[in-house]
Motif scaffolding. Sequence first.
Motif, PDB file in Angstrom:
ATOM      1  N   SER A 105      -4.599 -72.614  -3.149  1.00 48.23           N
ATOM      2  CA  SER A 105      -4.908 -71.207  -3.338  1.00 48.23           C
ATOM      3  C   SER A 105      -6.394 -71.123  -3.685  1.00 48.23           C
ATOM      4  O   SER A 105      -6.982 -72.114  -4.130  1.00 48.23           O
ATOM      5  CB  SER A 105      -4.065 -70.620  -4.467  1.00 48.23           C
ATOM      6  N   TYR A 106      -6.977 -69.972  -3.457  1.00 47.48           N
ATOM      7  CA  TYR A 106      -8.390 -69.843  -3.809  1.00 47.48           C
ATOM      8  C   TYR A 106      -8.686 -68.431  -4.269  1.00 47.48           C
ATOM      9  O   TYR A 106      -7.938 -67.488  -3.978  1.00 47.48           O
ATOM     10  CB  TYR A 106      -9.300 -70.211  -2.624  1.00 47.48           C
ATOM     11  N   MET A 107      -9.755 -68.290  -5.005  1.00 46.66           N
ATOM     12  CA  MET A 107     -10.308 -66.979  -5.340  1.00 46.66           C
ATOM     13  C   MET A 107     -11.818 -67.077  -5.212  1.00 46.66           C
ATOM     14  O   MET A 107     -12.439 -67.990  -5.758  1.00 46.66           O
ATOM     15  CB  MET A 107      -9.905 -66.562  -6.760  1.00 46.66           C
ATOM     16  N   ASN A 108     -12.397 -66.166  -4.450  1.00 47.97           N
ATOM     17  CA  ASN A 108     -13.843 -66.122  -4.282  1.00 47.97           C
ATOM     18  C   ASN A 108     -14.370 -64.806  -4.829  1.00 47.97           C
ATOM     19  O   ASN A 108     -13.689 -63.776  -4.749  1.00 47.97           O
ATOM     20  CB  ASN A 108     -14.232 -66.209  -2.797  1.00 47.97           C
ATOM     21  N   VAL A 109     -15.554 -64.840  -5.375  1.00 54.51           N
ATOM     22  CA  VAL A 109     -16.228 -63.611  -5.810  1.00 54.51           C
ATOM     23  C   VAL A 109     -17.518 -63.474  -5.006  1.00 54.51           C
ATOM     24  O   VAL A 109     -18.343 -64.394  -4.988  1.00 54.51           O
ATOM     25  CB  VAL A 109     -16.549 -63.645  -7.319  1.00 54.51           C
ATOM     26  N   TRP A 110     -17.637 -62.339  -4.334  1.00 53.45           N
ATOM     27  CA  TRP A 110     -18.843 -62.043  -3.559  1.00 53.45           C
ATOM     28  C   TRP A 110     -19.627 -60.956  -4.286  1.00 53.45           C
ATOM     29  O   TRP A 110     -19.035 -59.983  -4.768  1.00 53.45           O
ATOM     30  CB  TRP A 110     -18.474 -61.557  -2.153  1.00 53.45           C
ATOM     31  N   ALA A 111     -20.937 -61.123  -4.366  1.00 55.55           N
ATOM     32  CA  ALA A 111     -21.775 -60.132  -5.041  1.00 55.55           C
ATOM     33  C   ALA A 111     -22.897 -59.701  -4.092  1.00 55.55           C
ATOM     34  O   ALA A 111     -23.417 -60.508  -3.317  1.00 55.55           O
ATOM     35  CB  ALA A 111     -22.369 -60.722  -6.316  1.00 55.55           C
ATOM     36  N   ARG A 112     -23.238 -58.405  -4.158  1.00 54.91           N
ATOM     37  CA  ARG A 112     -24.305 -57.898  -3.291  1.00 54.91           C
ATOM     38  C   ARG A 112     -25.601 -57.780  -4.091  1.00 54.91           C
ATOM     39  O   ARG A 112     -25.651 -57.118  -5.118  1.00 54.91           O
ATOM     40  CB  ARG A 112     -23.915 -56.539  -2.728  1.00 54.91           C
ATOM     41  N   HIS A 113     -26.624 -58.489  -3.594  1.00 57.08           N
ATOM     42  CA  HIS A 113     -27.954 -58.412  -4.221  1.00 57.08           C
ATOM     43  C   HIS A 113     -28.935 -57.941  -3.150  1.00 57.08           C
ATOM     44  O   HIS A 113     -29.082 -58.613  -2.130  1.00 57.08           O
ATOM     45  CB  HIS A 113     -28.405 -59.778  -4.748  1.00 57.08           C
ATOM     46  N   GLY A 114     -29.584 -56.819  -3.402  1.00 57.30           N
ATOM     47  CA  GLY A 114     -30.582 -56.328  -2.444  1.00 57.30           C
ATOM     48  C   GLY A 114     -30.006 -56.141  -1.054  1.00 57.30           C
ATOM     49  O   GLY A 114     -30.668 -56.445  -0.061  1.00 57.30           O
ATOM     50  N   GLY A 115     -28.764 -55.711  -0.989  1.00 59.48           N
ATOM     51  CA  GLY A 115     -28.144 -55.420   0.306  1.00 59.48           C
ATOM     52  C   GLY A 115     -27.505 -56.624   0.969  1.00 59.48           C
ATOM     53  O   GLY A 115     -26.897 -56.501   2.031  1.00 59.48           O
ATOM     54  N   THR A 116     -27.643 -57.802   0.357  1.00 60.34           N
ATOM     55  CA  THR A 116     -27.078 -59.017   0.956  1.00 60.34           C
ATOM     56  C   THR A 116     -25.907 -59.527   0.120  1.00 60.34           C
ATOM     57  O   THR A 116     -26.023 -59.660  -1.101  1.00 60.34           O
ATOM     58  CB  THR A 116     -28.156 -60.130   1.043  1.00 60.34           C
ATOM     59  N   TRP A 117     -24.809 -59.815   0.792  1.00 69.96           N
ATOM     60  CA  TRP A 117     -23.643 -60.362   0.096  1.00 69.96           C
ATOM     61  C   TRP A 117     -23.738 -61.879   0.017  1.00 69.96           C
ATOM     62  O   TRP A 117     -24.028 -62.540   1.008  1.00 69.96           O
ATOM     63  CB  TRP A 117     -22.356 -59.985   0.836  1.00 69.96           C
ATOM     64  N   GLN A 118     -23.501 -62.400  -1.186  1.00 67.51           N
ATOM     65  CA  GLN A 118     -23.463 -63.857  -1.376  1.00 67.51           C
ATOM     66  C   GLN A 118     -22.285 -64.240  -2.252  1.00 67.51           C
ATOM     67  O   GLN A 118     -21.879 -63.462  -3.135  1.00 67.51           O
ATOM     68  CB  GLN A 118     -24.757 -64.343  -2.050  1.00 67.51           C
ATOM     69  N   MET A 119     -21.774 -65.449  -2.027  1.00 61.22           N
ATOM     70  CA  MET A 119     -20.680 -65.935  -2.866  1.00 61.22           C
ATOM     71  C   MET A 119     -21.247 -66.315  -4.240  1.00 61.22           C
ATOM     72  O   MET A 119     -22.166 -67.113  -4.346  1.00 61.22           O
ATOM     73  CB  MET A 119     -19.993 -67.141  -2.219  1.00 61.22           C
ATOM     74  N   LEU A 120     -20.644 -65.731  -5.274  1.00 64.78           N
ATOM     75  CA  LEU A 120     -21.121 -65.951  -6.640  1.00 64.78           C
ATOM     76  C   LEU A 120     -20.220 -66.933  -7.393  1.00 64.78           C
ATOM     77  O   LEU A 120     -20.672 -67.667  -8.268  1.00 64.78           O
ATOM     78  CB  LEU A 120     -21.145 -64.611  -7.382  1.00 64.78           C
ATOM     79  N   ALA A 121     -18.933 -66.931  -7.051  1.00 62.70           N
ATOM     80  CA  ALA A 121     -17.987 -67.815  -7.752  1.00 62.70           C
ATOM     81  C   ALA A 121     -16.848 -68.185  -6.817  1.00 62.70           C
ATOM     82  O   ALA A 121     -16.503 -67.417  -5.900  1.00 62.70           O
ATOM     83  CB  ALA A 121     -17.445 -67.127  -8.996  1.00 62.70           C
ATOM     84  N   ARG A 122     -16.263 -69.351  -7.066  1.00 58.36           N
ATOM     85  CA  ARG A 122     -15.166 -69.827  -6.223  1.00 58.36           C
ATOM     86  C   ARG A 122     -14.264 -70.723  -7.056  1.00 58.36           C
ATOM     87  O   ARG A 122     -14.744 -71.580  -7.803  1.00 58.36           O
ATOM     88  CB  ARG A 122     -15.754 -70.596  -5.036  1.00 58.36           C
ATOM     89  N   HIS A 123     -12.964 -70.491  -6.954  1.00 57.34           N
ATOM     90  CA  HIS A 123     -12.001 -71.320  -7.679  1.00 57.34           C
ATOM     91  C   HIS A 123     -10.915 -71.747  -6.692  1.00 57.34           C
ATOM     92  O   HIS A 123     -10.302 -70.908  -6.042  1.00 57.34           O
ATOM     93  CB  HIS A 123     -11.389 -70.533  -8.837  1.00 57.34           C
TER      94      HIS A 123
END
Lengths: 133, 125
Positions: A105-123
């Motif tokens: 199983s997984y959980m990812n957190v995506w965050a938008r900085h300056g209009g760009t989405w990036q993965m911030l956390a992953r479990h």
Amino acid sequence: VSDSHAHNAQLESEIQALEQREAEAELHGDLTALSALWSDSLLANSTSNLIAGKQVLFDLIRSGRLRIKKMERRTLRMTILDDLVVTTGNETSELETGGGLLFCSYMNVWARHGGTWQMLARHVGLISRAAES
Amino acid sequence: MPEGHMNGASPRILVVEDDADARAALIDILEISGYSAVPAGSGREALNYLHVSSPPSLIILDLMMPEMDGWEFRFHQKKDPALADVPVIVVTAFGGAAIDADNILVKPIDVDRLLELVGSYIPSE
């Protein structure tokens, strides 16, 4: 269909594409793609019970110690909160170094900085493991 | 005395962990950070290794292991004058684990914190 509903559907589709692109980049050890997809503040908690950041993960990939030969990701749910998106689902993966097929199983957190989405956390958590063929 | 940089050898760390994935991941992390790491799957295996090898610079020790757990390993290690001074970092899922060790890290292990601790005992090359 309200504007916000349409907006969310569009965002879900965008994040879904990012989820697949990130899985593909992990599979191929594509550091250029991962550099763009991963936040510099990325925190990843793995099935090995290690919490690692972007630099350590890059070092592992660059050294050839983290090589993935199979990676399939199925995103099952997504929660959107302004500039944060949490995704969860399951993955089937296998390392080049052995250990058999992993069902996780997984959980990812995506965050938008300056209009760009990036993965911030992953479990990633192990559900089960198939014996090596 | 534990061996280190003074003799020109790569600092050697004994990793005692029964979970093969966790053990391999720890070894990988230590080796890409400039350390030499030796795996052991139980306290018994670790003692067997230590009886035929010079003392390592550091021991990373899991607690819950089959055959010989971390507590029993520590008992034997502290009794042996050749091994008693080797620093030990315990890694465990149990935050309140009662064990005499130089440091205790709770799982999941923060790699940055682990390397910081390892570096406080033996600087990487």
